[in-house]
Write an enzyme that holds these catalytic residues in place. Structure first.
Site, PDB file in Angstrom:
ATOM      1  N   ARG A  12     118.419  62.854  86.912  1.00  0.00           N
ATOM      2  CA  ARG A  12     118.424  63.958  87.959  1.00  0.00           C
ATOM      3  C   ARG A  12     116.988  63.551  88.687  1.00  0.00           C
ATOM      4  NH1 ARG A  12     117.253  68.921  86.408  1.00  0.00           N
ATOM      5  NH2 ARG A  12     116.781  68.816  84.212  1.00  0.00           N
ATOM      6  N   ILE A  85     108.229  67.889  82.524  1.00  0.00           N
ATOM      7  CA  ILE A  85     108.626  69.199  82.648  1.00  0.00           C
ATOM      8  C   ILE A  85     107.482  70.011  83.199  1.00  0.00           C
ATOM      9  CG2 ILE A  85     110.575  69.192  80.914  1.00  0.00           C
ATOM     10  CD1 ILE A  85     108.369  70.409  78.918  1.00  0.00           C
ATOM     11  N   THR A  86     107.682  71.222  83.564  1.00  0.00           N
ATOM     12  CA  THR A  86     106.647  72.112  83.733  1.00  0.00           C
ATOM     13  C   THR A  86     106.871  73.476  82.885  1.00  0.00           C
ATOM     14  OG1 THR A  86     107.830  73.090  85.643  1.00  0.00           O
ATOM     15  CG2 THR A  86     106.157  71.655  86.142  1.00  0.00           C
ATOM     16  N   GLN A 141      95.755  72.767  89.953  1.00  0.00           N
ATOM     17  CA  GLN A 141      96.829  73.579  90.500  1.00  0.00           C
ATOM     18  C   GLN A 141      96.845  74.900  89.701  1.00  0.00           C
ATOM     19  OE1 GLN A 141      97.914  75.419  92.823  1.00  0.00           O
ATOM     20  NE2 GLN A 141      99.497  73.881  93.602  1.00  0.00           N
ATOM     21  N   TYR A 147     100.037  71.046  82.845  1.00  0.00           N
ATOM     22  CA  TYR A 147     100.620  70.032  83.584  1.00  0.00           C
ATOM     23  C   TYR A 147      99.518  69.452  84.365  1.00  0.00           C
ATOM     24  CZ  TYR A 147     103.846  68.206  86.967  1.00  0.00           C
ATOM     25  OH  TYR A 147     104.757  67.245  87.793  1.00  0.00           O
TER      26      TYR A 147
HETATM   27  P1  NDP Z   1     113.727  67.237  87.201  1.00  0.00           P
HETATM   28  O1  NDP Z   1     113.508  68.398  86.340  1.00  0.00           O
HETATM   29  O2  NDP Z   1     114.648  67.246  88.448  1.00  0.00           O
HETATM   30  O3  NDP Z   1     114.391  66.252  86.282  1.00  0.00           O
HETATM   31  C1  NDP Z   1     113.810  65.561  85.105  1.00  0.00           C
HETATM   32  C2  NDP Z   1     114.383  64.801  84.326  1.00  0.00           C
HETATM   33  O4  NDP Z   1     113.732  64.574  83.159  1.00  0.00           O
HETATM   34  C3  NDP Z   1     115.850  64.928  83.744  1.00  0.00           C
HETATM   35  O5  NDP Z   1     116.568  63.763  83.902  1.00  0.00           O
HETATM   36  C4  NDP Z   1     115.398  65.255  82.443  1.00  0.00           C
HETATM   37  O6  NDP Z   1     116.576  65.463  81.487  1.00  0.00           O
HETATM   38  C5  NDP Z   1     114.540  64.598  82.043  1.00  0.00           C
HETATM   39  N1  NDP Z   1     113.735  64.926  80.724  1.00  0.00           N
HETATM   40  C6  NDP Z   1     113.024  66.311  80.750  1.00  0.00           C
HETATM   41  N2  NDP Z   1     112.293  66.433  79.615  1.00  0.00           N
HETATM   42  C7  NDP Z   1     112.727  65.233  78.843  1.00  0.00           C
HETATM   43  C8  NDP Z   1     112.569  64.677  77.521  1.00  0.00           C
HETATM   44  N3  NDP Z   1     111.765  65.616  76.638  1.00  0.00           N
HETATM   45  N4  NDP Z   1     113.050  63.457  77.047  1.00  0.00           N
HETATM   46  C9  NDP Z   1     113.812  62.907  78.097  1.00  0.00           C
HETATM   47  N5  NDP Z   1     114.025  63.149  79.206  1.00  0.00           N
HETATM   48  C10 NDP Z   1     113.712  64.401  79.806  1.00  0.00           C
HETATM   49  O7  NDP Z   1     112.293  66.753  87.567  1.00  0.00           O
HETATM   50  P2  NDP Z   1     111.707  66.025  88.728  1.00  0.00           P
HETATM   51  O8  NDP Z   1     112.621  64.807  89.618  1.00  0.00           O
HETATM   52  O9  NDP Z   1     111.292  66.920  89.722  1.00  0.00           O
HETATM   53  O10 NDP Z   1     110.410  65.306  88.330  1.00  0.00           O
HETATM   54  C11 NDP Z   1     110.210  63.837  87.900  1.00  0.00           C
HETATM   55  C12 NDP Z   1     109.054  63.762  87.547  1.00  0.00           C
HETATM   56  O11 NDP Z   1     108.296  63.699  88.835  1.00  0.00           O
HETATM   57  C13 NDP Z   1     108.243  64.417  86.416  1.00  0.00           C
HETATM   58  O12 NDP Z   1     107.198  63.620  85.502  1.00  0.00           O
HETATM   59  C14 NDP Z   1     107.409  65.352  87.377  1.00  0.00           C
HETATM   60  O13 NDP Z   1     106.366  65.862  86.573  1.00  0.00           O
HETATM   61  C15 NDP Z   1     107.233  64.503  88.555  1.00  0.00           C
HETATM   62  N6  NDP Z   1     106.883  65.263  89.766  1.00  0.00           N
HETATM   63  C16 NDP Z   1     107.677  65.966  90.489  1.00  0.00           C
HETATM   64  C17 NDP Z   1     107.241  66.655  91.751  1.00  0.00           C
HETATM   65  C18 NDP Z   1     108.488  67.341  92.241  1.00  0.00           C
HETATM   66  O14 NDP Z   1     108.015  67.937  93.389  1.00  0.00           O
HETATM   67  N7  NDP Z   1     109.448  67.596  92.055  1.00  0.00           N
HETATM   68  C19 NDP Z   1     106.081  66.451  91.879  1.00  0.00           C
HETATM   69  C20 NDP Z   1     104.928  65.713  91.435  1.00  0.00           C
HETATM   70  C21 NDP Z   1     105.645  64.934  90.169  1.00  0.00           C
HETATM   71  P3  NDP Z   1     117.680  66.668  81.477  1.00  0.00           P
HETATM   72  O15 NDP Z   1     118.725  66.387  82.286  1.00  0.00           O
HETATM   73  O16 NDP Z   1     118.595  66.244  80.006  1.00  0.00           O
HETATM   74  O17 NDP Z   1     117.068  67.772  81.426  1.00  0.00           O
END
Ligand code: NDP
Length: 240
Positions: A12, A85-86, A141, A147
């Site tokens: 995702r 995650i957040t 933040q 986070y």
């Molecule tokens: P999303 O919430 O859209 O997607 C998160 C993904 O991580 C999903 O595929 C989810 O799997 C997976 N995931 C979450 N927890 C686990 C776990 N314990 N084990 C394995 N997989 C896990 O996140 P984003 O795309 O927005 O963010 C991606 C990265 O970028 C993160 O590290 C985030 O902190 C960082 N980031 C994002 C920003 C933003 O503005 N979006 C800004 C700065 C950093 P499932 O579908 O099964 O839940």
């Protein structure tokens, strides 16, 4: 098939864009996820990329999950630690569970995944590791002590491991995204998000593909002299 790349949280948001960009460039991609089976299935139908379900915060689950990927696809030569995650809340109301979940999922996951692949990378004399940090790990933040601590930890982790891997052909870099239009950011209340967008000089949220572009640059076979760095991809929101 080219080199094998593992993208954690690769089904995702930002992870999906990274998985797709890697596949389009000819890499053999394994996309990991945690629990959203429906999203993972839809992702595979859309992209043809296989998914591997394990919790990146669980050391033993990571070892078993990566062993499964390596037996299906071959040794992991590119690792993108993207899962995150957040669990936002101000410090005076934050409970230990929300502190710990964020630290384990965002930071300990980097240890767990790197530990599982680093010996193989050292033996083969090649590796590319990209860790996804955050602008909020650099600038802090409100409501994100957990986070910001985890993401800031990623930046130190990256530099230390870069020093260890440098003589073995392993580069370790980070990307610090700003606010990117994914499910994670769509969970932010609309009025708060509008305020945030006003602080981004480019005038919009990032696209997941903006982050994937940085990853592709860093994992290239020819990117041998860039290690221990953090690339800011934030629309000009934070400069230092
Ligand atoms: P999303 O919430 O859209 O997607 C998160 C993904 O991580 C999903 O595929 C989810 O799997 C997976 N995931 C979450 N927890 C686990 C776990 N314990 N084990 C394995 N997989 C896990 O996140 P984003 O795309 O927005 O963010 C991606 C990265 O970028 C993160 O590290 C985030 O902190 C960082 N980031 C994002 C920003 C933003 O503005 N979006 C800004 C700065 C950093 P499932 O579908 O099964 O839940």
């Amino acid at each position: 098939m080219g080199r094998v790349a593992l993208v954690t949280g690769g089904t995702r948001g930002i992870g999906e864009a990274i998985s797709v960009a890697l596949k389009e460039a000819g890499y053999g991609v394994a996309a990991n996820y945690a629990g959203n089976d429906a999203a993972a299935q839809a992702f595979t139908e859309r992209t043809g990329i296989p998914t591997f379900k394990f919790d990146v915060s669980d050391y033993e689950a990571v070892r078993a999950g990566i062993a499964g990927i390596e037996s299906d696809l071959g040794p992991v030569e590119i690792l993108v630690n993207n899962a995150g995650i957040t669990r936002d809340g101000v410090m005076h109301r934050m409970d230990f569970a929300n502190w710990n979940a964020v630290l384990q999922t965002n930071l300990s996951s980097c240890f767990n995944c790197c530990r599982a692949v680093i010996e193989g990378m050292r033996e083969r004399g090649f590796g590319r590791i990209v860790n996804i940090g955050s602008v909020n790990g650099q600038a802090g933040q409100y409501g994100q002590v957990n986070y910001a601590a985890a993401k800031s930890g990623i930046h130190g982790f990256t530099k230390a491991l870069a020093k260890e891997g440098a003589a073995k052909g392993i580069t370790v870099n980070a990307i610090a995204p700003g606010y990117v239009d994914t499910d994670m950011v769509r969970a932010v209340p609309e009025d708060v998000l509008a305020k945030i967008i006003r602080t981004i000089p480019v005038g919009r949220l990032g696209h997941a593909e903006d982050i994937a572009r940085g990853v592709m640059f860093l994992v290239d076979d020819n990117a041998t002299f860039i290690t221990g760095s953090t690339i800011d991809i934030n629309g000009g929101m934070h400069m230092y």
